[in-house]
Design a protein around this motif. Structure first.
Motif, PDB file in Angstrom:
ATOM      1  N   GLU A 106      30.700  44.180  44.158  1.00 19.68           N
ATOM      2  CA  GLU A 106      31.743  43.385  43.523  1.00 19.68           C
ATOM      3  C   GLU A 106      31.857  43.772  42.052  1.00 19.68           C
ATOM      4  OE1 GLU A 106      31.631  39.241  46.027  1.00 19.68           O
ATOM      5  OE2 GLU A 106      30.260  39.420  44.325  1.00 19.68           O
ATOM      6  N   ALA A 108      33.430  42.046  38.100  1.00 21.85           N
ATOM      7  CA  ALA A 108      34.079  40.992  37.323  1.00 21.85           C
ATOM      8  C   ALA A 108      34.275  41.524  35.910  1.00 21.85           C
ATOM      9  CB  ALA A 108      33.240  39.719  37.310  1.00 21.85           C
ATOM     10  N   GLU A 142      45.293  39.063  36.491  1.00 19.50           N
ATOM     11  CA  GLU A 142      45.584  38.418  37.769  1.00 19.50           C
ATOM     12  C   GLU A 142      46.350  39.367  38.679  1.00 19.50           C
ATOM     13  OE1 GLU A 142      46.811  33.999  38.847  1.00 19.50           O
ATOM     14  OE2 GLU A 142      48.525  35.085  38.011  1.00 19.50           O
ATOM     15  N   PHE A 146      42.324  40.489  39.830  1.00 20.62           N
ATOM     16  CA  PHE A 146      41.795  39.239  40.383  1.00 20.62           C
ATOM     17  C   PHE A 146      41.937  39.173  41.893  1.00 20.62           C
ATOM     18  CE2 PHE A 146      42.211  36.363  36.340  1.00 20.62           C
ATOM     19  CZ  PHE A 146      41.127  37.021  35.794  1.00 20.62           C
ATOM     20  N   TYR A 151      36.748  41.779  43.869  1.00 17.26           N
ATOM     21  CA  TYR A 151      36.578  40.996  42.648  1.00 17.26           C
ATOM     22  C   TYR A 151      35.669  39.799  42.935  1.00 17.26           C
ATOM     23  CZ  TYR A 151      37.397  39.453  37.940  1.00 17.26           C
ATOM     24  OH  TYR A 151      37.191  39.120  36.613  1.00 17.26           O
ATOM     25  N   LYS A 153      34.093  36.273  43.101  1.00 13.82           N
ATOM     26  CA  LYS A 153      34.658  34.920  43.097  1.00 13.82           C
ATOM     27  C   LYS A 153      33.526  33.892  43.079  1.00 13.82           C
ATOM     28  CE  LYS A 153      38.957  36.454  44.147  1.00 13.82           C
ATOM     29  NZ  LYS A 153      38.713  37.838  44.588  1.00 13.82           N
ATOM     30  N   ASN A 155      33.336  29.982  44.186  1.00 14.71           N
ATOM     31  CA  ASN A 155      34.101  28.917  44.851  1.00 14.71           C
ATOM     32  C   ASN A 155      35.582  29.274  44.939  1.00 14.71           C
ATOM     33  OD1 ASN A 155      31.752  27.305  45.106  1.00 14.71           O
ATOM     34  ND2 ASN A 155      32.038  26.508  43.034  1.00 14.71           N
ATOM     35  N   GLY A 156      35.850  30.537  45.237  1.00 17.80           N
ATOM     36  CA  GLY A 156      37.221  30.999  45.419  1.00 17.80           C
ATOM     37  C   GLY A 156      37.947  31.356  44.140  1.00 17.80           C
ATOM     38  N   GLU A 157      37.323  31.147  42.990  1.00 18.98           N
ATOM     39  CA  GLU A 157      37.960  31.449  41.705  1.00 18.98           C
ATOM     40  C   GLU A 157      37.406  32.745  41.130  1.00 18.98           C
ATOM     41  OE1 GLU A 157      38.630  26.812  40.208  1.00 18.98           O
ATOM     42  OE2 GLU A 157      36.927  27.980  39.461  1.00 18.98           O
ATOM     43  N   PRO A 158      38.268  33.605  40.587  1.00 14.64           N
ATOM     44  CA  PRO A 158      37.782  34.872  40.013  1.00 14.64           C
ATOM     45  C   PRO A 158      36.884  34.634  38.806  1.00 14.64           C
ATOM     46  CG  PRO A 158      40.108  34.537  39.492  1.00 14.64           C
ATOM     47  CD  PRO A 158      39.730  33.472  40.480  1.00 14.64           C
ATOM     48  N   PRO A 186      40.650  30.866  36.530  1.00 16.20           N
ATOM     49  CA  PRO A 186      39.401  31.615  36.743  1.00 16.20           C
ATOM     50  C   PRO A 186      38.175  30.731  36.577  1.00 16.20           C
ATOM     51  CG  PRO A 186      40.284  32.077  34.565  1.00 16.20           C
ATOM     52  CD  PRO A 186      41.301  31.215  35.259  1.00 16.20           C
TER      53      PRO A 186
END
Length: 324
Positions: A106, A108, A142, A146, A151, A153, A155-158, A186
């Motif tokens: 991954e 970030a 985004e 994102f 990418y 994540k 809890n589902g947020e980038p 994010p």
């Protein structure tokens, strides 16, 4: 840190190998071919270019070998000023190779938001356009990264991080406005002190050098305890713990020092254990892969070999469920 350049790839030695006072064309050890670079440590493969596909594949392969989940990429935005444009192009290549050839990894972004101050200083934008500039950066992040399957994540947020304690360019209260243009907020982490005004999910730690070398272990341990405890006044704020091998910078004016060996063993091993015990976000941040100027390097070097990667590998293996 995707910020290195060499003549063979980019046509010149980049600042992060030279700091305008070292000359990598000078061979300081003819027997090993070691060059004069801005570091106390020396990469096993020699000084390299972050835009070299072979180097990228080498680094990503090592990360897979060690069981590292992914990369936090230090990134300076899309603008082609200073060396930011070159860094961005190296990041694009890095992400492209990661997505196509290393699907298990991954990535970030660690956004250096202070680069917006450079735009202001150069007269490219006005001070009152800083938030708008940051919004355009977020929209492009985004749009381009994102949504990547690789990418990272939470809890589902980038996952998005910014380097430096707020405020640097922006007041904490401005970050909600910056994020207001996005479809998905994010998972935003700031350095050290978590701040609800910044819409931060929490904070990440860093290496904490001290000029009091004789007492560096005690000072750094105490600072880490503050980071994990008193610096977090919000009970729901998440923590990303740092694990670092030490700190030995090459700057003309040093930030300080952290010894690679503490009383009970390697500093890296001990900060890994502290991070595992205290990282409520479920993330341990390795500080760093390759900041040679600050001497926080875990990639293979002539001085430490594969030692730090072997520590990571053993650490990861130790966390796997035991087979019955």
């Amino acid at each position: 840190m995707p910020w290195f350049q060499t003549p063979a790839i980019s046509g010149y030695w980049g600042y992060h190998w030279t700091e305008n006072r070292f000359n990598p064309d000078i061979i300081v050890d003819p027997e090993t071919g070691r060059r004069q670079i801005a570091s106390h440590f020396y990469p096993t493969i020699g000084p390299y270019d972050s835009a070299d596909p072979a180097v990228i594949r080498y680094h990503l392969g090592l990360m897979e070998y060690a069981g590292i989940s992914g990369l936090i990429i230090d990134w300076y935005g899309f603008r082609d000023i200073n060396d930011y444009g070159q860094i961005h192009r190296s990041v694009e290549l890095l992400i492209s190779i990661l997505e196509s050839e290393f699907p298990s990894l991954e990535f970030a972004i660690m956004y250096e938001s202070r680069t917006i101050q450079s735009l202001i200083d150069l007269g490219i934008i006005a001070p009152n356009e800083a938030v708008q500039e940051a919004q355009s950066v977020m929209l492009r992040l985004e749009r381009e990264w994102f949504g990547s399957n690789n990418y990272a994540k939470l809890n589902g947020e980038p996952l998005l991080m910014t380097f430096g304690d707020p405020p640097e360019v922006f007041q904490p209260s401005e970050w909600p406005l910056i994020f207001s243009v996005l479809n998905v907020h994010p998972a935003f982490f700031t350095q050290n002190r978590r701040n609800a005004q910044a819409n931060a999910r929490g904070g990440y730690g860093w290496v904490y050098p001290t000029l009091d070398i004789a007492n560096s272990e005690e000072i750094v341990r105490n600072t880490l305890e503050l980071f994990y405890g008193e610096w977090n006044p919000q009970p729901d704020a998440l923590t990303i713990g740092p694990a670092f091998p030490g700190f030995f910078d090459i700057y003309e004016t040093s930030y300080g020092f952290v010894d690679s060996q503490w009383a009970d063993g390697p500093t890296f091993q001990q900060t890994l254990q502290m991070a595992l015990a205290n990282s409520t976000a479920g993330i341990v941040q390795l500080v760093t892969w390759n900041d040679f100027e600050e001497g926080t390097v875990i990639e293979p070097t002539l001085e430490f070999g594969y030692g730090y990667l072997d520590m990571v590998k053993a650490f990861v293996e130790s966390q796997k469920p035991k087979k019955p």
